[in-house]
Scaffold this active site. Sequence first.
Site, PDB file in Angstrom:
ATOM      1  N   THR A 110      50.556  41.652  42.697  1.00 59.77           N
ATOM      2  CA  THR A 110      50.669  41.598  44.153  1.00 59.77           C
ATOM      3  C   THR A 110      51.430  40.341  44.592  1.00 59.77           C
ATOM      4  OG1 THR A 110      48.549  42.754  44.329  1.00 59.77           O
ATOM      5  CG2 THR A 110      49.344  41.646  46.318  1.00 59.77           C
ATOM      6  N   GLY A 144      48.267  39.547  38.994  1.00 58.01           N
ATOM      7  CA  GLY A 144      49.337  38.783  39.638  1.00 58.01           C
ATOM      8  C   GLY A 144      50.447  39.661  40.186  1.00 58.01           C
ATOM      9  N   ASP A 166      36.211  44.338  48.592  1.00 61.01           N
ATOM     10  CA  ASP A 166      35.681  45.659  48.947  1.00 61.01           C
ATOM     11  C   ASP A 166      35.513  46.577  47.756  1.00 61.01           C
ATOM     12  OD1 ASP A 166      38.543  46.041  48.530  1.00 61.01           O
ATOM     13  OD2 ASP A 166      38.232  48.034  49.387  1.00 61.01           O
ATOM     14  N   LYS A 172      41.547  35.409  38.066  1.00 57.70           N
ATOM     15  CA  LYS A 172      41.054  35.854  36.747  1.00 57.70           C
ATOM     16  C   LYS A 172      42.135  35.490  35.727  1.00 57.70           C
ATOM     17  CE  LYS A 172      38.914  39.977  38.845  1.00 57.70           C
ATOM     18  NZ  LYS A 172      38.945  41.465  38.938  1.00 57.70           N
ATOM     19  N   GLU A 228      45.234  34.458  49.800  1.00 56.41           N
ATOM     20  CA  GLU A 228      44.887  35.700  49.101  1.00 56.41           C
ATOM     21  C   GLU A 228      43.426  35.623  48.647  1.00 56.41           C
ATOM     22  OE1 GLU A 228      45.081  38.660  48.556  1.00 56.41           O
ATOM     23  OE2 GLU A 228      46.487  39.195  46.970  1.00 56.41           O
ATOM     24  N   ASP A 229      42.745  36.768  48.569  1.00 53.11           N
ATOM     25  CA  ASP A 229      41.352  36.748  48.107  1.00 53.11           C
ATOM     26  C   ASP A 229      41.267  36.450  46.616  1.00 53.11           C
ATOM     27  OD1 ASP A 229      42.375  39.221  47.299  1.00 53.11           O
ATOM     28  OD2 ASP A 229      40.874  40.430  48.344  1.00 53.11           O
ATOM     29  N   ASP A 233      44.617  38.607  40.253  1.00 53.16           N
ATOM     30  CA  ASP A 233      44.080  39.281  39.063  1.00 53.16           C
ATOM     31  C   ASP A 233      45.236  39.393  38.052  1.00 53.16           C
ATOM     32  OD1 ASP A 233      42.921  41.066  37.277  1.00 53.16           O
ATOM     33  OD2 ASP A 233      42.317  42.525  38.760  1.00 53.16           O
TER      34      ASP A 233
HETATM   35  P1  5GP Z   1      46.595  41.784  41.333  1.00 50.68           P
HETATM   36  O1  5GP Z   1      47.782  42.319  42.037  1.00 50.68           O
HETATM   37  O2  5GP Z   1      46.670  40.294  41.113  1.00 50.68           O
HETATM   38  O3  5GP Z   1      46.300  42.527  40.051  1.00 50.68           O
HETATM   39  O4  5GP Z   1      45.357  42.089  42.241  1.00 50.68           O
HETATM   40  C1  5GP Z   1      45.250  41.510  43.501  1.00 50.68           C
HETATM   41  C2  5GP Z   1      44.509  42.402  44.465  1.00 50.68           C
HETATM   42  O5  5GP Z   1      43.662  43.327  43.786  1.00 50.68           O
HETATM   43  C3  5GP Z   1      43.598  41.572  45.327  1.00 50.68           C
HETATM   44  O6  5GP Z   1      44.224  41.202  46.518  1.00 50.68           O
HETATM   45  C4  5GP Z   1      42.432  42.508  45.594  1.00 50.68           C
HETATM   46  O7  5GP Z   1      42.722  43.309  46.706  1.00 50.68           O
HETATM   47  C5  5GP Z   1      42.388  43.392  44.384  1.00 50.68           C
HETATM   48  N1  5GP Z   1      41.379  42.939  43.401  1.00 50.68           N
HETATM   49  C6  5GP Z   1      41.592  42.322  42.219  1.00 50.68           C
HETATM   50  N2  5GP Z   1      40.437  42.055  41.590  1.00 50.68           N
HETATM   51  C7  5GP Z   1      39.469  42.508  42.413  1.00 50.68           C
HETATM   52  C8  5GP Z   1      38.042  42.523  42.323  1.00 50.68           C
HETATM   53  O8  5GP Z   1      37.397  42.060  41.369  1.00 50.68           O
HETATM   54  N3  5GP Z   1      37.375  43.086  43.386  1.00 50.68           N
HETATM   55  C9  5GP Z   1      38.017  43.621  44.471  1.00 50.68           C
HETATM   56  N4  5GP Z   1      37.266  44.151  45.427  1.00 50.68           N
HETATM   57  N5  5GP Z   1      39.358  43.620  44.580  1.00 50.68           N
HETATM   58  C10 5GP Z   1      40.065  43.068  43.561  1.00 50.68           C
END
Ligand code: 5GP
Length: 180
Positions: free
Chosen positions: A110, A108, A163, A134, A102-103, A106
């Site tokens: 996803t 979590g 992106d 994060k 995963e990139d 954040d």
């Molecule tokens: P989560 O589900 O953990 O909140 O977020 C995960 C997904 O949100 C990542 O796979 C990514 O696609 C997107 N994401 C979270 N933080 C960032 C960020 O700082 N920049 C970008 N471009 N995408 C983010």
Amino acid sequence: MNSVSYEGMIFDEYISKEEIAHMVQEVADRITHDYQDKKPILICVLHGAVFFLTDLMRALPIDCTVATVHLQSYDGVASTGQVRENVPLQTDIRDKDVIVVEDIVDSGITMHYFKQILRSRQPRSIKVAALLTKPTELQYPDAKPDYCGREIPKKFVIGYGFDIHDYARNLPAIYALREA
Ligand code: 5GP
């Protein structure tokens, strides 16, 4: 300072391409150590992780295969709070050692959501490798990555796969949105 502009917002260079290469190698070394006698399947979460996946895989001297899934939770610079599985995982993972690539983790949500899907398909093991995380934003403890390149504070980043409305992924370094 090296800066770029998208949609009227300014982003400053935050992690250089040399630092990224170092982070990827560190993650690869840890995975190599842990998977010596295994043949893991790396599941790339499209599209953001594609750059990390290809660099990581080339740094792994172990037998491994690749599969993809397209998940989406962000729109622009903010999370929608919901996860869409735009293109589901097509590969059989039963009894396989899975590493989700995963990139960034954040909130979590996803990874929390995707791990539930993976568990229902009965793999032997599931680990998560994220280039960034994060920690202050993490709301789902089970989504904490097992392998992580670097922890960052609450910032919106672009470049190296990250992106803004599908642009900026091709920047070789990672840039952070300048605070107002
Ligand atoms: P989560 O589900 O953990 O909140 O977020 C995960 C997904 O949100 C990542 O796979 C990514 O696609 C997107 N994401 C979270 N933080 C960032 C960020 O700082 N920049 C970008 N471009 N995408 C983010």
